[in-house]
Motif scaffolding. Sequence first.
Motif, short mmCIF file in Angstrom:
data_model
loop_
_atom_site.label_atom_id
_atom_site.label_comp_id
_atom_site.label_asym_id
_atom_site.label_seq_id
_atom_site.Cartn_x
_atom_site.Cartn_y
_atom_site.Cartn_z
N VAL A 160 0.85 -1.18 0.00
CA VAL A 160 0.00 0.00 0.00
C VAL A 160 0.89 1.24 0.00
O VAL A 160 1.81 1.35 0.81
N LYS A 161 0.62 2.16 -0.92
CA LYS A 161 1.34 3.42 -0.99
C LYS A 161 0.36 4.57 -0.78
O LYS A 161 -0.67 4.64 -1.46
N VAL A 162 0.67 5.43 0.18
CA VAL A 162 -0.17 6.60 0.43
C VAL A 162 0.73 7.80 0.70
O VAL A 162 1.91 7.64 1.07
N ASP A 163 0.20 8.99 0.53
CA ASP A 163 0.95 10.19 0.89
C ASP A 163 1.19 10.21 2.39
O ASP A 163 0.31 9.82 3.17
N ILE A 164 2.37 10.65 2.78
CA ILE A 164 2.72 10.66 4.20
C ILE A 164 1.67 11.41 5.02
O ILE A 164 1.27 10.97 6.10
N GLY A 165 1.21 12.53 4.49
CA GLY A 165 0.24 13.33 5.22
C GLY A 165 -1.11 12.66 5.39
O GLY A 165 -1.90 13.06 6.26
N GLU A 166 -1.39 11.63 4.57
CA GLU A 166 -2.68 10.97 4.62
C GLU A 166 -2.66 9.67 5.42
O GLU A 166 -3.71 9.11 5.71
N PHE A 167 -1.46 9.20 5.77
CA PHE A 167 -1.37 7.86 6.36
C PHE A 167 -2.15 7.75 7.66
O PHE A 167 -2.87 6.77 7.89
N GLN A 168 -2.01 8.74 8.54
CA GLN A 168 -2.69 8.65 9.83
C GLN A 168 -4.21 8.55 9.64
O GLN A 168 -4.89 7.83 10.36
N ASP A 169 -4.73 9.28 8.64
CA ASP A 169 -6.17 9.24 8.39
C ASP A 169 -6.61 7.91 7.80
O ASP A 169 -7.77 7.50 7.96
N LEU A 170 -5.68 7.22 7.11
CA LEU A 170 -6.02 5.98 6.41
C LEU A 170 -5.60 4.73 7.17
O LEU A 170 -5.82 3.61 6.69
N ARG A 171 -4.99 4.89 8.34
CA ARG A 171 -4.49 3.73 9.08
C ARG A 171 -5.58 2.70 9.35
O ARG A 171 -5.39 1.49 9.12
N ASP A 172 -6.72 3.16 9.85
CA ASP A 172 -7.81 2.23 10.15
C ASP A 172 -8.27 1.50 8.89
O ASP A 172 -8.52 0.29 8.91
N GLN A 173 -8.37 2.23 7.79
CA GLN A 173 -8.82 1.63 6.53
C GLN A 173 -7.83 0.57 6.06
O GLN A 173 -8.24 -0.51 5.61
N ILE A 174 -6.54 0.87 6.15
CA ILE A 174 -5.53 -0.10 5.72
C ILE A 174 -5.55 -1.33 6.63
O ILE A 174 -5.48 -2.48 6.16
N ALA A 175 -5.64 -1.11 7.94
CA ALA A 175 -5.68 -2.22 8.89
C ALA A 175 -6.90 -3.10 8.62
O ALA A 175 -6.80 -4.33 8.61
N ASN A 176 -8.06 -2.49 8.40
CA ASN A 176 -9.27 -3.26 8.13
C ASN A 176 -9.15 -4.06 6.83
O ASN A 176 -9.66 -5.18 6.72
N ARG A 177 -8.46 -3.47 5.86
CA ARG A 177 -8.23 -4.17 4.59
C ARG A 177 -7.39 -5.43 4.82
O ARG A 177 -7.69 -6.50 4.28
N VAL A 178 -6.35 -5.31 5.63
CA VAL A 178 -5.50 -6.46 5.95
C VAL A 178 -6.31 -7.51 6.69
O VAL A 178 -6.25 -8.71 6.36
N ILE A 179 -7.06 -7.10 7.69
CA ILE A 179 -7.84 -8.03 8.50
C ILE A 179 -8.85 -8.78 7.64
O ILE A 179 -9.04 -9.99 7.79
N ALA A 180 -9.50 -8.07 6.73
CA ALA A 180 -10.48 -8.71 5.84
C ALA A 180 -9.82 -9.77 4.97
O ALA A 180 -10.39 -10.85 4.74
N GLN A 181 -8.62 -9.48 4.48
CA GLN A 181 -7.90 -10.46 3.65
C GLN A 181 -7.48 -11.68 4.46
O GLN A 181 -7.56 -12.81 3.98
N VAL A 182 -7.05 -11.45 5.68
CA VAL A 182 -6.68 -12.57 6.55
C VAL A 182 -7.91 -13.44 6.83
O VAL A 182 -7.84 -14.67 6.78
N GLU A 183 -9.04 -12.79 7.09
CA GLU A 183 -10.26 -13.53 7.39
C GLU A 183 -10.72 -14.36 6.19
O GLU A 183 -11.38 -15.39 6.35
N PHE A 184 -10.37 -13.93 4.99
CA PHE A 184 -10.71 -14.70 3.80
C PHE A 184 -9.70 -15.81 3.53
O PHE A 184 -10.07 -16.96 3.26
N HIS A 185 -8.41 -15.49 3.59
CA HIS A 185 -7.38 -16.43 3.14
C HIS A 185 -7.06 -17.54 4.15
O HIS A 185 -6.73 -18.66 3.74
N VAL A 186 -7.17 -17.27 5.44
CA VAL A 186 -6.86 -18.32 6.43
C VAL A 186 -7.87 -19.46 6.36
O VAL A 186 -7.47 -20.63 6.26
N PRO A 187 -9.19 -19.21 6.39
CA PRO A 187 -10.13 -20.33 6.24
C PRO A 187 -9.95 -21.07 4.91
O PRO A 187 -10.11 -22.29 4.85
N LYS A 188 -9.63 -20.33 3.85
CA LYS A 188 -9.40 -20.96 2.56
C LYS A 188 -8.21 -21.92 2.62
O LYS A 188 -8.26 -23.04 2.11
N ALA A 189 -7.12 -21.47 3.28
CA ALA A 189 -5.95 -22.32 3.43
C ALA A 189 -6.25 -23.52 4.32
O ALA A 189 -5.79 -24.65 4.05
#
Length: 302
Positions: free
Chosen positions: A115-144
């Motif tokens: 994920v690439k974001v502007d430095i000034g925007e990272f703090q505002d997007l942290r939750d969104q990025i974290a939720n994106r990771v968590i959603a992918q983990v929730e999908f890929h772990v049961p699949k594995a």
Amino acid sequence: QDLRDSQKTAGKGKPPVIAVLEFSWLSCDQQHSNLSKAFPDELIYGLSQLHSMKVIARLSSFQLKAGEDIIRDVREKLRADYFISGSLETIGNQFIVRIELADCRSSRIIWSDQVKVDIGEFQDLRDQIANRVIAQVEFHVPKAEAELTKRLPKESLTAWQAYHLGISNVFSFGQPDHLLADQYFQQATEIDPGFARAHAGRSHVAWWQLMQKTTDDIAPIQQQMFQSAESAIVANPVDPFANLVRGRCEWIKDQPAEAKNWFLRAVNQNPSCSLAQNAIANLLSLTGEPDSAVTHVDKAIA
């Protein structure tokens, strides 16, 4: 009695275990280096809200540092099945986050992202990025997990193995097999009557059948949907999936205010649950709150 209890526990199986390591900070500039601990700490908290896997505490996982023996160390020292590692760095005016999800047993990466974001925007997007990771983990772990167990005889499956095979048939690329999924969910609940997620899975399948109008005889399907949702809530009232399916029941009964409360419980417990975000967005759009609905649509597709 002890032997019977041991056999019963073995039949239930166990959820997958995941560890999140401290991320590597790759930049010489140390201004944001605290994020190498803060960001994975957010992932640990978010994953712990899923109720579909066990998460190793940060005091244990952060002791391990990435190196050539890291997979063996995570497997042997933390007894984890999966682990998340990653790096952060700043290049110019960009903040770059790299994430990997690895299977400790096969030593393979099952998902990665950058994920690439502007430095000034990272703090505002942290939750969104974290939720994106968590959603992918929730999908890929049961699949594995399903891939590991799909060749086992059905009669030998534990409750968790049956659940993973069920959920992989619901959320699969191509054509989902909901009826087969329901068989696995039912098997899981028969082995472990207190398995909230398996009950929620059965309610989800019944809801899908109602939405798709697979039969004209809707009464038994609706009853299955309601009973399974109630069993899921009784088993684990803070499971996001259980709250989602419980909210659907209220919606089916034309109780939008009650449905909204259940959906809000689901997204508060797990903001990365796109199904719950979509559900509340649809409900709000149909009950005269389109502006609020857009917020949840954005979260669902983030």
